[in-house]
Design an enzyme around this catalytic site. Structure first.
Site, short mmCIF file in Angstrom:
data_model
loop_
_atom_site.label_atom_id
_atom_site.label_comp_id
_atom_site.label_asym_id
_atom_site.label_seq_id
_atom_site.Cartn_x
_atom_site.Cartn_y
_atom_site.Cartn_z
N GLN A 26 -43.97 27.63 0.66
CA GLN A 26 -43.46 28.91 0.13
C GLN A 26 -42.45 29.52 1.09
O GLN A 26 -42.82 29.98 2.17
CB GLN A 26 -44.66 29.87 -0.04
CG GLN A 26 -44.32 31.26 -0.55
CD GLN A 26 -45.47 32.23 -0.29
OE1 GLN A 26 -46.29 32.02 0.61
NE2 GLN A 26 -45.52 33.29 -1.07
N SER B 220 -41.19 34.74 3.29
CA SER B 220 -41.04 35.66 4.44
C SER B 220 -39.85 35.29 5.32
O SER B 220 -39.52 34.11 5.48
CB SER B 220 -42.29 35.62 5.32
OG SER B 220 -43.43 35.90 4.57
N SER C 120 -46.09 28.03 5.92
CA SER C 120 -47.21 27.10 6.02
C SER C 120 -46.85 25.78 5.35
O SER C 120 -46.21 25.78 4.29
CB SER C 120 -48.45 27.67 5.32
OG SER C 120 -48.72 28.96 5.78
N GLU D 174 -51.29 34.25 -5.41
CA GLU D 174 -51.58 33.92 -4.01
C GLU D 174 -52.83 34.67 -3.53
O GLU D 174 -53.70 34.10 -2.87
CB GLU D 174 -50.39 34.30 -3.12
CG GLU D 174 -50.64 34.06 -1.64
CD GLU D 174 -49.40 34.25 -0.76
OE1 GLU D 174 -48.44 34.91 -1.22
OE2 GLU D 174 -49.40 33.73 0.36
#
Ligand SMILES: Cc1cc2nc3c(=O)[nH]c(=O)nc-3n(C[C@H](O)[C@H](O)[C@H](O)COP(=O)(O)OP(=O)(O)OC[C@H]3O[C@@H](n4cnc5c(N)ncnc54)[C@H](O)[C@@H]3O)c2cc1C
Length: 393
Positions: free
Chosen positions: A112, A115, A147, A230
């Site tokens: 993902q 951020s 991650s 999420e």
């Protein structure tokens, strides 16, 4: 509509045509997907049968009893829990057919790219730019805390496509190929000693417009589907009784009576009950989800999950005394999967600190619960009508 009996017999047919003992793991998983038994609430042709999600338990029980392999859901959590529901809701037919099968079987891992160094809680402030060039978008920017980027084939990515409108309106959602030469993945070492996440630099990455999810400028709306899923994926996992963080400490309590004190007993009992309440609440939330996408209620689950994990792992370290401070291995590992309750007490204690940050910090989730679940007045926002390019950064 397919009922439990029909699902049971379909599952037995799959087991008869692909006996787990003599079938290659991947062949079995692909056949399971094609039989609509992967995630039964997904549509036919996409790994499901369009039946209520609650019926998945019927399939899973049959497969487990027969010793069938699973798709190792912890390894592909971002794909299963976040990318898939977003592709299902916003993807074109072609995108659904291309991505969902290898995502579910685990052949392709997802990460993902949301951020950024300057955009975490205030995600809509993100600055990674995507500029249209013919049939492609050219992407430049930096993401952080990504991650599994080191093992991922694909990423869900949000980028700014229009800096001239207010921040929430100029974002578009893409699928990014992590094997593109413009994608550079660098490890970030965490307090646990592991580097399960990364910084990701995107330099001149070309993404075909055919890999856009949703409309141009609608990325914020599409991202809400990912973020709501999420929180449920992190905080609402299906657990058996005494599953999750309460499991290891309860085991130690039973096996090591010499460690027990009255004070710890009271605290453990309280946390045990709260864990059970939280587990059953997650079960109810999942049942509410039978028909659709999760809403902001998942924020409450994620909040409880983070608080309990931190309190329980803290109690475990206290219970073990000096032993609880030992740490097995500080060499930097690059784990393929994240296991919040794995390894020893010290690891669980340190890793749980991230639980109140990942997937939205607890402070931000409290705001979401206050505004969108309880209907309390929103935080004052002064940047709603200002073009992103004019915001102070
Ligand atoms: C283990 C882990 C894995 C992660 N994996 C991923 C990933 O795969 N992909 C990805 O995109 N991101 C990932 N993240 C990033 C995560 O989503 C962000 O760290 C998180 O959203 C917080 O953003 P930030 O770190 O920029 O903190 P900031 O937003 O700078 O927040 C700093 C502090 O200010 C508080 N704060 C901020 N705004 C408010 C407010 N309005 N009201 C009250 N308090 C506020 C926060 O609660 C926090 O305490 C991961 C993070 C962790 C810890």
């Amino acid at each position: 509509m397919t009922g439990a009996e029909e699902l049971r017999s379909r599952t037995r047919e799959l087991l008869a045509s692909h006996p787990p003992a003599s079938t290659d793991r991947l062949d079995f998983l692909r056949a399971r997907f094609d039989a609509g038994l992967a995630w039964v609430h997904y549509p036919e042709g996409l790994g499901g049968l369009g039946v209520p999600r609650s019926l998945q338990a019927v399939v899973d029980a049959e497969l487990e009893a027969a010793g069938a392999p699973d798709n190792d859901p912890r390894r592909i959590g971002i794909g299963l829990g976040m990318a898939a529901p977003t592709i299902l809701q916003y993807g074109t037919e072609e995108q659904k057919r291309r991505f969902l099968r290898p995502l579910w079987t685990g052949e392709e891992v997802w990460c993902q790219l949301f951020s950024e160094p300057g955009a975490g809680s205030d995600l809509a402030a993100l600055g990674t730019r995507a500029v249209r060039e013919g049939d492609d978008w050219v992407v430049n920017g930096q993401k952080v805390w990504t991650s599994s980027a080191h093992v991922a084939r694909w990423a869900i990515l949000i980028a700014r496509t229009d800096p001239d409108v207010p921040k929430h309106r100029g974002i578009t959602y893409f699928v990014c190929d992590m094997t593109d030469p413009g994608v550079e993945v660098r490890p970030l070492r965490q307090v646990t000693g592991e580097a399960e996440f990364n910084e990701v630099f995107l330099t001149g990455v070309r993404i075909p417009d055919a890999r856009r999810l949703g409309e141009i400028g609608d990325g914020w709306k599409v991202a809400q589907t990912t973020l709501n899923n999420e929180r449920v994926a992190i905080g609402g996992m299906r657990l058996p009784r005494e599953g999750g963080m309460i499991g290891p400490v309860s085991k130690t309590w039973r096996e090591r009576p010499e460690l027990r004190t009255h004070d710890l007993h009271q605290r453990l009992l309280k946390l045990w009950v709260e864990s059970e309440v939280s587990r059953l609440t997650a079960e109810r939330l999942r049942q509410q989800l039978v028909a659709g996408q999760p809403g902001p209620e998942g924020a409450g689950m994620k909040l409880a999950f983070a608080r309990l994990n931190q309190e329980i792992s803290g109690l475990e370290v206290e219970l073990l005394g000096e032993e609880g401070l030992l740490y097995d291995d500080w060499t930097m590992r690059r784990p393929e999967l994240v296991d919040f309750t794995g390894r020893e007490a010290g690891y669980r204690y340190l890793r749980s600190k991230g639980n109140s940050i990942e997937g939205g910090t607890s402070e931000v989730l409290l705001n979401i619960v206050a505004e969108r679940v309880l209907g309390l007045p929103p935080e004052p926002r002064t940047d709603k009508d200002v073009a992103w390019k004019d915001l102070a950064r």
